[in-house]
Design a protein around this motif. Sequence first.
Motif, PDB file in Angstrom:
ATOM      1  N   VAL A 129       0.862  -1.258   0.016  1.00  0.00           N
ATOM      2  CA  VAL A 129       0.074  -0.073   0.165  1.00  0.00           C
ATOM      3  C   VAL A 129       0.680   1.222  -0.099  1.00  0.00           C
ATOM      4  O   VAL A 129       0.837   2.415   0.001  1.00  0.00           O
ATOM      5  CB  VAL A 129      -0.578   0.025   1.435  1.00  0.00           C
ATOM      6  N   ILE A 130       1.633   1.411   0.979  1.00  0.00           N
ATOM      7  CA  ILE A 130       2.850   2.573   1.033  1.00  0.00           C
ATOM      8  C   ILE A 130       3.195   2.764  -0.735  1.00  0.00           C
ATOM      9  O   ILE A 130       3.331   3.968  -1.001  1.00  0.00           O
ATOM     10  CB  ILE A 130       3.801   2.140   1.596  1.00  0.00           C
ATOM     11  N   PRO A 131       3.977   2.403  -1.995  1.00  0.00           N
ATOM     12  CA  PRO A 131       4.148   3.068  -3.332  1.00  0.00           C
ATOM     13  C   PRO A 131       3.291   3.026  -3.768  1.00  0.00           C
ATOM     14  O   PRO A 131       3.144   4.434  -4.192  1.00  0.00           O
ATOM     15  CB  PRO A 131       4.741   1.584  -3.378  1.00  0.00           C
ATOM     16  N   HIS A 132       1.860   2.381  -3.644  1.00  0.00           N
ATOM     17  CA  HIS A 132       0.790   3.502  -4.381  1.00  0.00           C
ATOM     18  C   HIS A 132       0.370   4.448  -3.614  1.00  0.00           C
ATOM     19  O   HIS A 132      -0.175   5.265  -4.691  1.00  0.00           O
ATOM     20  CB  HIS A 132      -0.640   1.849  -4.310  1.00  0.00           C
ATOM     21  N   LEU A 133       0.162   4.649  -2.665  1.00  0.00           N
ATOM     22  CA  LEU A 133       0.134   5.991  -1.969  1.00  0.00           C
ATOM     23  C   LEU A 133       0.715   6.994  -2.044  1.00  0.00           C
ATOM     24  O   LEU A 133       0.764   7.911  -2.484  1.00  0.00           O
ATOM     25  CB  LEU A 133      -0.039   5.821  -0.688  1.00  0.00           C
ATOM     26  N   VAL A 134       2.036   6.839  -2.120  1.00  0.00           N
ATOM     27  CA  VAL A 134       2.809   7.761  -2.543  1.00  0.00           C
ATOM     28  C   VAL A 134       3.161   8.766  -4.583  1.00  0.00           C
ATOM     29  O   VAL A 134       2.319   9.724  -4.062  1.00  0.00           O
ATOM     30  CB  VAL A 134       4.595   7.528  -2.483  1.00  0.00           C
ATOM     31  N   GLU A 135       2.365   7.300  -4.847  1.00  0.00           N
ATOM     32  CA  GLU A 135       2.613   7.679  -6.436  1.00  0.00           C
ATOM     33  C   GLU A 135       0.860   8.526  -6.102  1.00  0.00           C
ATOM     34  O   GLU A 135       0.366   9.132  -7.702  1.00  0.00           O
ATOM     35  CB  GLU A 135       1.650   6.567  -6.803  1.00  0.00           C
ATOM     36  N   GLU A 136      -0.106   8.327  -5.463  1.00  0.00           N
ATOM     37  CA  GLU A 136      -1.194   8.622  -5.258  1.00  0.00           C
ATOM     38  C   GLU A 136      -0.844  10.576  -5.223  1.00  0.00           C
ATOM     39  O   GLU A 136      -1.368  11.708  -5.638  1.00  0.00           O
ATOM     40  CB  GLU A 136      -2.138   8.803  -4.532  1.00  0.00           C
ATOM     41  N   GLY A 141       1.071  16.588  -7.693  1.00  0.00           N
ATOM     42  CA  GLY A 141       1.807  17.618  -8.306  1.00  0.00           C
ATOM     43  C   GLY A 141       2.758  17.850  -6.378  1.00  0.00           C
ATOM     44  O   GLY A 141       3.427  18.372  -6.326  1.00  0.00           O
ATOM     45  N   ALA A 142       2.924  16.919  -5.523  1.00  0.00           N
ATOM     46  CA  ALA A 142       3.120  16.734  -4.571  1.00  0.00           C
ATOM     47  C   ALA A 142       5.094  16.197  -5.097  1.00  0.00           C
ATOM     48  O   ALA A 142       5.744  15.789  -5.879  1.00  0.00           O
ATOM     49  CB  ALA A 142       3.437  15.204  -3.357  1.00  0.00           C
ATOM     50  N   THR A 143       6.009  17.292  -4.093  1.00  0.00           N
ATOM     51  CA  THR A 143       7.451  16.692  -5.020  1.00  0.00           C
ATOM     52  C   THR A 143       7.636  14.887  -4.113  1.00  0.00           C
ATOM     53  O   THR A 143       6.766  15.187  -2.675  1.00  0.00           O
ATOM     54  CB  THR A 143       8.479  16.977  -3.701  1.00  0.00           C
ATOM     55  N   PRO A 144       8.462  14.024  -4.333  1.00  0.00           N
ATOM     56  CA  PRO A 144       8.905  12.959  -2.992  1.00  0.00           C
ATOM     57  C   PRO A 144       9.383  13.016  -2.041  1.00  0.00           C
ATOM     58  O   PRO A 144       8.175  12.079  -1.147  1.00  0.00           O
ATOM     59  CB  PRO A 144      10.544  12.754  -3.930  1.00  0.00           C
ATOM     60  N   GLU A 145       9.801  13.937  -1.384  1.00  0.00           N
ATOM     61  CA  GLU A 145       9.649  14.304  -0.031  1.00  0.00           C
ATOM     62  C   GLU A 145       7.875  14.534   0.535  1.00  0.00           C
ATOM     63  O   GLU A 145       7.761  13.487   1.756  1.00  0.00           O
ATOM     64  CB  GLU A 145      10.737  15.441   0.553  1.00  0.00           C
ATOM     65  N   GLN A 146       7.014  15.395   0.363  1.00  0.00           N
ATOM     66  CA  GLN A 146       6.169  15.584   0.368  1.00  0.00           C
ATOM     67  C   GLN A 146       5.293  14.265   0.740  1.00  0.00           C
ATOM     68  O   GLN A 146       4.397  13.709   1.306  1.00  0.00           O
ATOM     69  CB  GLN A 146       5.668  16.647  -0.267  1.00  0.00           C
ATOM     70  N   ALA A 147       5.502  13.528  -0.765  1.00  0.00           N
ATOM     71  CA  ALA A 147       4.769  12.291  -0.885  1.00  0.00           C
ATOM     72  C   ALA A 147       4.936  11.343   0.273  1.00  0.00           C
ATOM     73  O   ALA A 147       3.905  10.958   0.916  1.00  0.00           O
ATOM     74  CB  ALA A 147       4.969  11.651  -2.912  1.00  0.00           C
ATOM     75  N   PHE A 148       6.207  11.135   0.657  1.00  0.00           N
ATOM     76  CA  PHE A 148       6.697  10.489   1.631  1.00  0.00           C
ATOM     77  C   PHE A 148       6.195  10.693   2.733  1.00  0.00           C
ATOM     78  O   PHE A 148       5.526   9.571   3.514  1.00  0.00           O
ATOM     79  CB  PHE A 148       8.186  10.347   1.530  1.00  0.00           C
TER      80      PHE A 148
END
Length: 606
Positions: A129-136, A141-148
């Motif tokens: 579920v973690i990578p799927h949430l990050v992808e969303e 429009g989130a940066t990778p750090e914000q998405a994490f």
Amino acid sequence: MCGIIARIGETDDAVDELLVGLENLEYRGYDSAGLAVKNGRGPTVFKREGQISNLKDLLANEVPSGELGIGHTRWSTHGPPTDENAHPHTGCSDRVAVVHNGIIENHDALRTELSERGHYFKSDTDTEVIPHLVEEHLADGATPEQAFRRTVQRLSGSYAIAMLVDESDAIYATRSGSPLVLGVREGKYYLASDVPAFLDFTDEVIFLDDGDVVVLEPGHHEITTLDGEPIERPTQTIDWDPEDAGKGAYDHYMLKEIHEQPTSLRQTLRGRADPVTGDIHLEDFPPGTFEDVERVQFVACGTSYHAGLVGSNFIGSRGLPSQTFLASEYAVSRPPVDENTLVIGVTQSGETADTLAALREAKDGGARTLAVTNVVGSTAARECDDALFIRAGPEIGVAATKTFSSQVVSLSLLGERLVRDVVGHRSEGITDVLSALSDLPDHVQQILDYSKAHRIAKQYHDSEAYFFIGRGSVFPVALEGALKFKEISYEHAEGFAAGELKHGPLALVTPATPVFAVFTGRHDQKTLSNVKEVEARGAPVVAVTSDANEAVVQHANDVLTIPETHPDVAGILANVQLQLLSYHAAEQLDRPIDKPRNLAKSVTVE
């Protein structure tokens, strides 16, 4: 109970170093292994069911280059060991690769939510579920750090996570309830579940706390809270040689660590006790440290629980109220505590989830907490009010050996400090105990040099079951002997208090069930009566005792001999013989001794 390794640097040999880290972590899980590497494009994932050798075979033809990567060796919790369930995990677009240790408790709800929005899943794991949430979040429009960070805020449970993202040449990581440590080397950084993972490359470490978020870039690292507030964590030097974490000339880590006990015991004892004067010198516990304590509770799991039983017996017999609890039960049904209660958590790694939960429960109830652990900087050492380090050195074998001996010695010294502070005087005969402890390394070496455990194991290798009995201070040794035997030989083994045999277990005794009876020179006549009950049912008896104990030797079919010593110390010596017995029994059955099925070294899930 999985192992995480991550590496970032300015050279493109990430895969080679990740594989070294995975092999060093294989004691934490060996159901499957994988890695993801990145070099100017999205993460490339390689993973295989089974041991790390399977992953190396996959990479044999072409080792991908890359400056940064993450790796994982798995001990299954959600889903069987398969290629699909192996880490790293990716989302729908393979833009994100994640490795994870722990349990995401709300993964079912998150998976349902994501599936309803069109996501499809390839594995049975909670991690996916973690990578799927990050992808969303990236799509929004989130940066990778914000998405994490936004993804981590959605997670409930225990976790250590490391992540690679297509759009970034950084590694993102965090922890909550599962261990994660940062290794620092000029131009490079490493992340791992345990220090031995990167000891080949650096001994400079930063221990991370729950809630820390780490962003690693070549030559730069940043640690913040989940909300982005900067945090300073000290760098420490680990006093472990990389060779200490290797097998050397031994066939198995377990055998190496059994033979390391004279050295580890000397390290545990060094500077802490004077057998001539009877003085105790524990670094952070001068006289009077525990004068407000009225009762002591030990919490621990597995082998550490047996060490806690020995510690409780030591101080309880000297007038200080003491009990030992299984940490998993204590955490859900805590007995009464107050500010005068000292709760001692015994944990080799300092990361055992059940023990940490019990210690936190005790602290919430107002108790004072103390960790007895092998790992400086571990969660238990940092969260407890105090810590006593057993100084045994790294232990890689899943079956604990040298750490049990060092735990028992450490608890004996701590117990004497407690007795003096609380009861108000030295224990009777304590100079004899300390003298026996000072002789312990040499006595263990004698056992290692002359043990007949190999012959005994061969003689009884086809038995139906194996029983271990002891009384008083060596009842825990009987439990530990049975635990070692069953966990690496897969044969049925049980430990009993000697006096309890006649209250039920005697029904299991037959001529095909050898009984290993531990004698210390204290209460021997009563234990000998139990041995006679066994013999009357035709069971062979192997006594673990000194040659001087003639009455016992005469009644035994075989003897595993220990040097004559003080009754409070004899159990440690007896345990070494039982460790060797278990090892040789497993070896003759061709068991995977360092990697027993279904087990892992550090249990970081409840």
